[in-house]
Design a protein around this motif. Structure first.
Motif, PDB file in Angstrom:
ATOM      1  N   ILE A 133       0.832  -1.198   0.000  1.00 35.00           N
ATOM      2  CA  ILE A 133       0.000   0.000   0.000  1.00 35.00           C
ATOM      3  C   ILE A 133       0.872   1.257   0.000  1.00 35.00           C
ATOM      4  N   ILE A 134       0.690   2.115  -1.000  1.00 38.37           N
ATOM      5  CA  ILE A 134       1.388   3.402  -1.072  1.00 38.37           C
ATOM      6  C   ILE A 134       0.655   4.425  -0.216  1.00 38.37           C
ATOM      7  N   ASN A 135      -0.653   4.510  -0.437  1.00 38.06           N
ATOM      8  CA  ASN A 135      -1.475   5.393   0.385  1.00 38.06           C
ATOM      9  C   ASN A 135      -2.929   4.950   0.321  1.00 38.06           C
ATOM     10  N   LYS A 136      -3.702   5.457   1.252  1.00 44.11           N
ATOM     11  CA  LYS A 136      -5.136   5.239   1.280  1.00 44.11           C
ATOM     12  C   LYS A 136      -5.833   6.582   1.184  1.00 44.11           C
ATOM     13  N   ARG A 137      -6.938   6.614   0.428  1.00 43.07           N
ATOM     14  CA  ARG A 137      -7.679   7.855   0.251  1.00 43.07           C
ATOM     15  C   ARG A 137      -9.137   7.628   0.628  1.00 43.07           C
ATOM     16  N   TYR A 138      -9.685   8.576   1.375  1.00 39.17           N
ATOM     17  CA  TYR A 138     -11.062   8.488   1.832  1.00 39.17           C
ATOM     18  C   TYR A 138     -11.816   9.713   1.321  1.00 39.17           C
ATOM     19  N   PHE A 139     -13.011   9.481   0.759  1.00 34.63           N
ATOM     20  CA  PHE A 139     -13.751  10.541   0.090  1.00 34.63           C
ATOM     21  C   PHE A 139     -15.102  10.784   0.745  1.00 34.63           C
ATOM     22  N   GLU A 146     -20.208  14.973  -6.190  1.00 30.82           N
ATOM     23  CA  GLU A 146     -19.023  15.818  -6.258  1.00 30.82           C
ATOM     24  C   GLU A 146     -18.232  15.692  -4.959  1.00 30.82           C
ATOM     25  N   ILE A 147     -16.932  15.643  -5.067  1.00 23.24           N
ATOM     26  CA  ILE A 147     -16.094  15.478  -3.884  1.00 23.24           C
ATOM     27  C   ILE A 147     -16.136  16.750  -3.037  1.00 23.24           C
ATOM     28  N   THR A 148     -16.443  16.598  -1.761  1.00 21.53           N
ATOM     29  CA  THR A 148     -16.425  17.731  -0.839  1.00 21.53           C
ATOM     30  C   THR A 148     -15.235  17.648   0.122  1.00 21.53           C
ATOM     31  N   GLU A 149     -14.682  16.425   0.263  1.00 23.30           N
ATOM     32  CA  GLU A 149     -13.534  16.251   1.153  1.00 23.30           C
ATOM     33  C   GLU A 149     -12.822  14.958   0.799  1.00 23.30           C
ATOM     34  N   TYR A 150     -11.500  14.982   0.821  1.00 25.94           N
ATOM     35  CA  TYR A 150     -10.783  13.710   0.772  1.00 25.94           C
ATOM     36  C   TYR A 150      -9.535  13.782   1.636  1.00 25.94           C
ATOM     37  N   ARG A 151      -9.265  12.631   2.235  1.00 28.66           N
ATOM     38  CA  ARG A 151      -8.167  12.498   3.182  1.00 28.66           C
ATOM     39  C   ARG A 151      -7.204  11.438   2.682  1.00 28.66           C
ATOM     40  N   ILE A 152      -5.905  11.747   2.714  1.00 30.79           N
ATOM     41  CA  ILE A 152      -4.875  10.823   2.270  1.00 30.79           C
ATOM     42  C   ILE A 152      -4.072  10.361   3.479  1.00 30.79           C
ATOM     43  N   GLU A 153      -3.949   9.053   3.641  1.00 34.86           N
ATOM     44  CA  GLU A 153      -3.119   8.477   4.687  1.00 34.86           C
ATOM     45  C   GLU A 153      -1.953   7.725   4.046  1.00 34.86           C
ATOM     46  N   VAL A 154      -0.745   7.940   4.559  1.00 35.76           N
ATOM     47  CA  VAL A 154       0.451   7.258   4.066  1.00 35.76           C
ATOM     48  C   VAL A 154       0.949   6.332   5.181  1.00 35.76           C
ATOM     49  N   LEU A 162      -5.402  16.418   4.465  1.00 33.93           N
ATOM     50  CA  LEU A 162      -6.840  16.624   4.347  1.00 33.93           C
ATOM     51  C   LEU A 162      -7.131  17.770   3.381  1.00 33.93           C
ATOM     52  N   PHE A 163      -7.970  17.489   2.376  1.00 34.53           N
ATOM     53  CA  PHE A 163      -8.376  18.473   1.381  1.00 34.53           C
ATOM     54  C   PHE A 163      -9.889  18.638   1.447  1.00 34.53           C
ATOM     55  N   ARG A 164     -10.344  19.880   1.224  1.00 35.06           N
ATOM     56  CA  ARG A 164     -11.769  20.179   1.264  1.00 35.06           C
ATOM     57  C   ARG A 164     -12.146  20.996   0.035  1.00 35.06           C
ATOM     58  N   PHE A 165     -13.383  20.804  -0.449  1.00 32.47           N
ATOM     59  CA  PHE A 165     -13.849  21.486  -1.654  1.00 32.47           C
ATOM     60  C   PHE A 165     -15.171  22.191  -1.377  1.00 32.47           C
ATOM     61  N   ASP A 166     -15.278  23.453  -1.836  1.00 28.78           N
ATOM     62  CA  ASP A 166     -16.539  24.194  -1.814  1.00 28.78           C
ATOM     63  C   ASP A 166     -16.953  24.488  -3.247  1.00 28.78           C
ATOM     64  N   TYR A 167     -18.281  24.589  -3.475  1.00 26.23           N
ATOM     65  CA  TYR A 167     -18.797  24.812  -4.821  1.00 26.23           C
ATOM     66  C   TYR A 167     -19.787  25.967  -4.843  1.00 26.23           C
ATOM     67  N   GLN A 178     -15.225  25.973  -8.236  1.00 25.23           N
ATOM     68  CA  GLN A 178     -14.765  25.006  -7.243  1.00 25.23           C
ATOM     69  C   GLN A 178     -13.542  25.579  -6.528  1.00 25.23           C
ATOM     70  N   THR A 179     -13.610  25.632  -5.209  1.00 26.69           N
ATOM     71  CA  THR A 179     -12.495  26.128  -4.404  1.00 26.69           C
ATOM     72  C   THR A 179     -11.940  24.977  -3.588  1.00 26.69           C
ATOM     73  N   GLN A 180     -10.632  24.746  -3.721  1.00 25.65           N
ATOM     74  CA  GLN A 180      -9.996  23.643  -3.000  1.00 25.65           C
ATOM     75  C   GLN A 180      -9.139  24.199  -1.875  1.00 25.65           C
ATOM     76  N   TYR A 181      -9.266  23.563  -0.692  1.00 23.49           N
ATOM     77  CA  TYR A 181      -8.538  23.996   0.502  1.00 23.49           C
ATOM     78  C   TYR A 181      -7.630  22.872   1.002  1.00 23.49           C
ATOM     79  N   TYR A 182      -6.501  23.262   1.537  1.00 23.44           N
ATOM     80  CA  TYR A 182      -5.642  22.341   2.283  1.00 23.44           C
ATOM     81  C   TYR A 182      -5.254  23.045   3.582  1.00 23.44           C
TER      82      TYR A 182
END
Length: 201
Positions: A133-139, A146-154, A162-167, A178-182
């Motif tokens: 496993i390289i990484n895991k992603r949760y949506f 439409e994606i509103t949030e996704y989290r990457i675990e290594v 953690l990334f968040r999206f507003d529309y 679409q605005t993307q936040y980190y």
């Protein structure tokens, strides 16, 4: 959309009379066209190839392969028609369950396992050629898928992102911004211009 723009690039889309995507053009911040993708269809309206041009020269081709209406593979070729890579897809019902990336020699380089709930993608595992496993992603997705949030675990180092999206939406309910936040900081803004034509025009 007829056009889509981010902080540095713009993408223009052209559709044919059947509503199929016919051409996309990527424009840089200086207004220069950096690449053009041309979509070609068979008589049944199924995409048979995507030709990629840079500076007017054919530099690559993507060839989708279908079985029972589902894309099972995507072959990547150079502008000279030489095999470069291939993506293979397997399904569980209507959803892509596994994606495998093969190099030009047919060796597996990486893969992705998808998990769904209620038809929506909720997580992915990305694996290397040895199946580690390289990484895991949760949506998290909204009602429009439409994606509103996704989290990457290594797992290797325990890091997490953690990334968040507003529309913003137009009157037809399609997103136009679409605005993307980190870490609650804006890292990307994408704007779409959508043109609607009267039915039958």
């Amino acid at each position: 959309p007829a056009a889509c723009s981010s902080e540095a690039f713009r993408t223009f889309y052209v559709y044919n009379t059947d509503g199929n995507l016919q051409r996309t053009s990527l424009i840089d911040e200086d207004g220069d066209t950096t690449s053009v993708s041309v979509y070609r269809y068979n008589r049944k309206g199924i995409c048979k190839s995507i030709d990629i041009y840079k500076a007017g020269d054919l530099t690559g081709r993507e060839i989708p392969q279908f079985d029972m209406g589902k894309m099972t593979a995507l072959k990547i070729e150079s502008g000279e028609g030489e095999n470069q890579a291939c993506y293979k897809y397997s399904y569980s019902g209507e959803n892509v369950e596994n994606e495998t990336y093969l190099d030009k020699k047919g060796n597996t380089k990486s893969s992705v396992r998808n998990e769904y709930e209620g038809g929506k993608l909720v997580s992915q595992e990305r694996l290397d050629s040895a199946g580690r496993i390289i990484n895991k992603r949760y949506f998290k997705l909204n009602d429009s898928n439409e994606i509103t949030e996704y989290r990457i675990e290594v797992p290797e180092n325990g890091s997490e992102f953690l990334f968040r999206f507003d529309y913003d939406y137009d009157e037809a309910g399609n997103w136009i911004k679409q605005t993307q936040y980190y870490n609650d900081r804006i890292i990307s803004v994408t704007v779409r211009n959508i043109f609607y034509y009267p039915a039958g025009s």
